[in-house]
Design a protein around this motif. Structure first.
Motif, PDB file in Angstrom:
ATOM      1  N   MET A 122       0.844  -1.192   0.000  1.00 37.09           N
ATOM      2  CA  MET A 122       0.000   0.000   0.000  1.00 37.09           C
ATOM      3  C   MET A 122       0.876   1.237   0.000  1.00 37.09           C
ATOM      4  O   MET A 122       1.924   1.260   0.644  1.00 37.09           O
ATOM      5  CB  MET A 122      -0.919  -0.002   1.233  1.00 37.09           C
ATOM      6  CG  MET A 122      -1.923   1.124   1.260  1.00 37.09           C
ATOM      7  SD  MET A 122      -3.041   1.080  -0.172  1.00 37.09           S
ATOM      8  CE  MET A 122      -3.708  -0.568   0.000  1.00 37.09           C
ATOM      9  N   GLY A 123       0.484   2.259  -0.704  1.00 38.10           N
ATOM     10  CA  GLY A 123       1.252   3.483  -0.785  1.00 38.10           C
ATOM     11  C   GLY A 123       1.144   4.318   0.473  1.00 38.10           C
ATOM     12  O   GLY A 123       0.504   3.942   1.452  1.00 38.10           O
ATOM     13  N   ARG A 124       1.732   5.482   0.430  1.00 37.09           N
ATOM     14  CA  ARG A 124       1.779   6.325   1.617  1.00 37.09           C
ATOM     15  C   ARG A 124       0.477   7.070   1.884  1.00 37.09           C
ATOM     16  O   ARG A 124       0.166   7.397   3.012  1.00 37.09           O
ATOM     17  CB  ARG A 124       2.897   7.356   1.462  1.00 37.09           C
ATOM     18  CG  ARG A 124       4.296   6.758   1.395  1.00 37.09           C
ATOM     19  CD  ARG A 124       5.318   7.863   1.340  1.00 37.09           C
ATOM     20  NE  ARG A 124       4.988   8.808   0.263  1.00 37.09           N
ATOM     21  CZ  ARG A 124       5.272  10.106   0.319  1.00 37.09           C
ATOM     22  NH1 ARG A 124       5.840  10.616   1.394  1.00 37.09           N
ATOM     23  NH2 ARG A 124       4.970  10.896  -0.694  1.00 37.09           N
ATOM     24  N   TRP A 125      -0.269   7.390   0.842  1.00 36.43           N
ATOM     25  CA  TRP A 125      -1.408   8.286   0.994  1.00 36.43           C
ATOM     26  C   TRP A 125      -2.718   7.583   1.305  1.00 36.43           C
ATOM     27  O   TRP A 125      -3.638   8.189   1.836  1.00 36.43           O
ATOM     28  CB  TRP A 125      -1.584   9.107  -0.291  1.00 36.43           C
ATOM     29  CG  TRP A 125      -0.472  10.087  -0.507  1.00 36.43           C
ATOM     30  CD1 TRP A 125       0.733   9.837  -1.095  1.00 36.43           C
ATOM     31  CD2 TRP A 125      -0.431  11.457  -0.107  1.00 36.43           C
ATOM     32  NE1 TRP A 125       1.512  10.968  -1.103  1.00 36.43           N
ATOM     33  CE2 TRP A 125       0.819  11.985  -0.506  1.00 36.43           C
ATOM     34  CE3 TRP A 125      -1.350  12.304   0.523  1.00 36.43           C
ATOM     35  CZ2 TRP A 125       1.184  13.309  -0.280  1.00 36.43           C
ATOM     36  CZ3 TRP A 125      -0.991  13.625   0.745  1.00 36.43           C
ATOM     37  CH2 TRP A 125       0.266  14.112   0.348  1.00 36.43           C
ATOM     38  N   TYR A 137     -11.192   2.578   2.243  1.00 30.23           N
ATOM     39  CA  TYR A 137      -9.844   3.144   2.205  1.00 30.23           C
ATOM     40  C   TYR A 137      -9.874   4.505   2.885  1.00 30.23           C
ATOM     41  O   TYR A 137     -10.838   5.263   2.730  1.00 30.23           O
ATOM     42  CB  TYR A 137      -9.360   3.327   0.767  1.00 30.23           C
ATOM     43  CG  TYR A 137      -9.026   2.059   0.028  1.00 30.23           C
ATOM     44  CD1 TYR A 137      -7.720   1.579  -0.011  1.00 30.23           C
ATOM     45  CD2 TYR A 137     -10.010   1.343  -0.640  1.00 30.23           C
ATOM     46  CE1 TYR A 137      -7.405   0.415  -0.695  1.00 30.23           C
ATOM     47  CE2 TYR A 137      -9.708   0.173  -1.333  1.00 30.23           C
ATOM     48  CZ  TYR A 137      -8.402  -0.286  -1.354  1.00 30.23           C
ATOM     49  OH  TYR A 137      -8.094  -1.436  -2.038  1.00 30.23           O
ATOM     50  N   ALA A 196      -1.304  13.662  -5.651  1.00 34.83           N
ATOM     51  CA  ALA A 196      -0.709  12.454  -5.077  1.00 34.83           C
ATOM     52  C   ALA A 196      -1.792  11.447  -4.683  1.00 34.83           C
ATOM     53  O   ALA A 196      -1.659  10.239  -4.920  1.00 34.83           O
ATOM     54  CB  ALA A 196       0.154  12.811  -3.869  1.00 34.83           C
ATOM     55  N   GLU A 223      -2.422   7.716  -6.559  1.00 36.32           N
ATOM     56  CA  GLU A 223      -2.362   6.477  -5.792  1.00 36.32           C
ATOM     57  C   GLU A 223      -3.702   5.755  -5.796  1.00 36.32           C
ATOM     58  O   GLU A 223      -3.754   4.521  -5.826  1.00 36.32           O
ATOM     59  CB  GLU A 223      -1.923   6.760  -4.355  1.00 36.32           C
ATOM     60  CG  GLU A 223      -1.577   5.500  -3.588  1.00 36.32           C
ATOM     61  CD  GLU A 223      -0.847   5.812  -2.291  1.00 36.32           C
ATOM     62  OE1 GLU A 223      -1.335   5.359  -1.249  1.00 36.32           O
ATOM     63  OE2 GLU A 223       0.180   6.504  -2.337  1.00 36.32           O
ATOM     64  N   ALA A 256      -3.935   3.834  -9.054  1.00 33.05           N
ATOM     65  CA  ALA A 256      -3.044   2.679  -9.058  1.00 33.05           C
ATOM     66  C   ALA A 256      -3.520   1.584  -8.112  1.00 33.05           C
ATOM     67  O   ALA A 256      -3.248   0.395  -8.326  1.00 33.05           O
ATOM     68  CB  ALA A 256      -1.629   3.115  -8.676  1.00 33.05           C
ATOM     69  N   THR A 257      -4.266   1.962  -7.079  1.00 31.98           N
ATOM     70  CA  THR A 257      -4.661   1.007  -6.044  1.00 31.98           C
ATOM     71  C   THR A 257      -5.952   0.272  -6.368  1.00 31.98           C
ATOM     72  O   THR A 257      -6.051  -0.946  -6.181  1.00 31.98           O
ATOM     73  CB  THR A 257      -4.822   1.732  -4.690  1.00 31.98           C
ATOM     74  OG1 THR A 257      -3.585   2.351  -4.339  1.00 31.98           O
ATOM     75  CG2 THR A 257      -5.221   0.757  -3.585  1.00 31.98           C
TER      76      THR A 257
END
Length: 247
Positions: free
Chosen positions: A1-4, A47, A72, A76, A79-80
């Protein structure tokens, strides 16, 4: 999982479900939405958007501008979640972020609560940055008495609120093309920071229908007593799960 963006389940069964993207108010992290996952079990994967400077990202610097944060988050999100249908929910400052994310990654619906319409945000947050009455109102509507908080806790909360308020001051509303999704705006009858006119302004951002809902309480009423909005989100997410004809 990304940061945001964070989620609270790794159950493979949720990977085909619609997505609920939740954006918290200024000065808060997204962990408060963790309890929404079991509340929406079988309906959606929840999310939460996590800005820097809080919870698991507390050491990270804030982005320089509002647009940088939105870009950002949107990148994300794409992409998620891939091509799964998304419903966006944002509270207060999170509603403004959610609106701009929705302009970049079109959802099936946008739900905001305790949030001024984008055209009403000029100067909003300045009272927090300047430690004025707006800061005291936000503590009060959250059910917090600043006098009862220890010095370190108050300093931490004020610091996060000011960073987010400063970020909001870099926001400029550029009307452009209206959203082609329904918008629902929730307000509370005891909210001293967001007026009925501020909520009604959301009608101007969509060509697909606007509805204003009212609940009882202060600025954070929807987060403190979320059942009514969760019922509405359940209906919207269930509709999102149905096949929609291509435009």
């Amino acid at each position: 999982m990304g940061r945001w963006i964070s989620t609270w389940t790794d159950d493979p069964a949720v990977r085909d479900l619609p997505v609920l993207l939740c954006l918290p108010p200024a000065g808060a992290g997204c962990q408060q939405f963790r309890a929404w996952q079991p509340a929406l079990e079988g309906t959606a994967q929840v999310y939460g958007v996590q800005l820097p400077g809080r919870e698991n990202r507390w050491r990270e610097p804030m982005p320089d501008t509002f647009d940088e944060a939105v870009d950002a988050i949107a990148a994300e999100l794409t992409a998620t979640v891939g091509d799964r249908p998304v419903t966006v929910f944002g509270h207060s400052f999170g509603g403004l972020l959610g609106y701009e994310v929705a302009r970049r990654v079109p959802p099936r619906a946008l739900v905001v609560s305790g949030c001024r319409a984008p055209g009403h945000w000029d100067g909003a947050g300045r009272g927090i940055v300047d430690d004025g009455e707006e800061l005291d109102k936000l503590f009060d509507t959250a059910g917090l008495d600043p006098a009862l908080l220890d010095e370190d806790t108050r300093a931490l909360m004020v610091g996060m609120l000011r960073k987010d308020a400063q970020l909001s001051l870099s926001y400029t509303h550029r009307p452009g093309v209206r959203l082609d999704v329904p918008v629902h705006a929730w307000g509370a009858d005891g909210d001293e920071t967001v007026t009925a006119a501020d909520l009604d302004g959301w009608a101007a951002v969509t060509s697909a229908g606007f509805t204003r809902h009212t609940t009882t309480g202060g600025h954070h009423a929807v987060l403190r007593h979320p059942r009514p909005v969760l019922d509405q989100l359940t209906a919207l997410l269930s509709d999102a799960a149905q096949p929609h004809p291509a435009p």
